[in-house]
Design an enzyme around this catalytic site. Structure first.
Site, PDB file in Angstrom:
ATOM      1  N   ASP A   1      66.530  74.966  41.941  1.00  0.00           N
ATOM      2  CA  ASP A   1      65.510  74.794  42.981  1.00  0.00           C
ATOM      3  C   ASP A   1      64.624  76.038  42.989  1.00  0.00           C
ATOM      4  O   ASP A   1      64.955  77.041  42.357  1.00  0.00           O
ATOM      5  CB  ASP A   1      66.186  74.657  44.352  1.00  0.00           C
ATOM      6  CG  ASP A   1      66.925  73.333  44.484  1.00  0.00           C
ATOM      7  OD1 ASP A   1      66.719  72.446  43.646  1.00  0.00           O
ATOM      8  OD2 ASP A   1      67.725  73.207  45.441  1.00  0.00           O
TER       9      ASP A   1
ATOM     10  N   LYS B   1      59.831  71.639  41.411  1.00  0.00           N
ATOM     11  CA  LYS B   1      58.499  71.172  40.991  1.00  0.00           C
ATOM     12  C   LYS B   1      58.613  70.639  39.581  1.00  0.00           C
ATOM     13  O   LYS B   1      59.230  71.238  38.720  1.00  0.00           O
ATOM     14  CB  LYS B   1      57.495  72.321  41.035  1.00  0.00           C
ATOM     15  CG  LYS B   1      57.041  72.618  42.426  1.00  0.00           C
ATOM     16  CD  LYS B   1      55.673  73.289  42.404  1.00  0.00           C
ATOM     17  CE  LYS B   1      55.183  73.551  43.807  1.00  0.00           C
ATOM     18  NZ  LYS B   1      55.250  74.967  44.184  1.00  0.00           N
TER      19      LYS B   1
ATOM     20  N   MET C   1      64.707  75.082  58.218  1.00  0.00           N
ATOM     21  CA  MET C   1      63.704  74.031  57.961  1.00  0.00           C
ATOM     22  C   MET C   1      63.005  73.588  59.247  1.00  0.00           C
ATOM     23  O   MET C   1      62.712  72.407  59.417  1.00  0.00           O
ATOM     24  CB  MET C   1      64.372  72.813  57.286  1.00  0.00           C
ATOM     25  CG  MET C   1      64.930  73.131  55.927  1.00  0.00           C
ATOM     26  SD  MET C   1      65.766  71.733  55.156  1.00  0.00           S
ATOM     27  CE  MET C   1      67.339  71.732  55.995  1.00  0.00           C
TER      28      MET C   1
END
Ligand code: SAH
Length: 255
Positions: free
Chosen positions: A35, A57, A172
């Protein structure tokens, strides 16, 4: 011959807080699915000999779906490879590591978990905010702020949370900060309760924004706060002193 998957936590950022075991399994890995959260300093040291798959990505801005990551992991392990699944912090703290372990078990693939230092404790700590303290907090609650608290059937009991003593650490939560603070106030939490938002912990551009449940949204908006960030709510935030953050790493680099 079946391979093995290591579910590895990279720690909160930087090589200094990567464990020896993590280093060992990374260096001997044949495949690494990573990640972005581990950060550039760690990602720059992945061995050139390994097949490296960027799960954050893919082909520009596209993100690999969870099922795609899992099937790549299973596929490479079934080819007999030593596979590292590298995640930020600890793999089992809001990292979907638990789900990945279940999938690997279903396929009878050997798994070793390599715990990492979770940002949920280390990022506040690095800024001089202890998540527990004998005089301020004997309880700490970790939660994801990913969920909209106003949504029906929220998995988080906001009423219970607002009435609970101790420290609340939210991961988050930047996008929903407004709804989170409003929800806690509506459920009866004191609006003057101290709140800290720490962006990019352990990175050179770490930043701390301090406020209260009432004004943190405004302060975060003015500061242009962006993820990744940790939100800490509770009396322990009063122990924060401006400029104390990252002192350990600064003295390190000055030597
Ligand atoms: N498994 C990770 C958490 C993954 S969820 C762990 O144990 O740390 C991703 C969230 O972690 C981010 O949205 C942010 O809230 C938090 N986070 C991880 N690293 C961080 C860092 N260095 N600084 C601030 N927040 C961080």
């Amino acid at each position: 011959m079946s391979g093995i998957v290591y579910l590895v936590g990279s720690g909160p950022g930087g090589l200094g807080l990567l464990t020896f075991r993590a280093r060992e399994v990374i260096d001997s890995a044949e495949v690494i699915l990573y990640d972005q959260l581990p950060g550039d300093e760690i990602l720059a040291t992945l061995p050139s000999t390994a097949e490296k798959i960027n799960c954050g990505k893919f082909g520009g801005s596209h993100t690999l779906k969870q099922e795609e990551i899992e099937s790549l992991m299973v596929d490479r392990a079934q080819q007999g490879k030593r596979v590292v699944r590298l995640k930020g912090g600890d793999p089992f703290v809001f990292g979907r590591g638990g789900e990945e372990m279940e999938v690997l078990r279903e396929h009878n693939i050997a798994v070793e978990v390599v715990p990492g230092i979770t940002s949920a404790v280390a990022v506040p700590g690095c800024a001089g905010i202890p998540v527990t303290h004998r005089n301020h907090a004997s309880q700490v609650t970790f939660l994801t702020g990913h969920e909209d608290p106003t949504k029906e059937g929220s998995a988080i009991d906001w009423g219970w949370l607002a009435g609970s003593p101790g420290t609340i650490v939210i991961l988050m939560g930047v996008k929903n900060l407004d709804m989170i603070t409003r929800s806690l106030i509506e459920h009866g939490m004191a609006s003057e309760k101290p709140v800290a938002v720490i962006e990019r912990g352990f990175r050179p551009d770490q930043r701390v924004t301090i406020g209260t449940l009432f004004d943190i949204v405004e302060k975060a908006r003015e500061a242009g706060v962006k993820p990744p960030a940790i939100i800490i709510i509770g009396e322990v935030v009063s122990l924060y002193r401006d400029g104390s953050e990252g002192a350990w790493s600064r003295s390190d680099t000055q030597q």
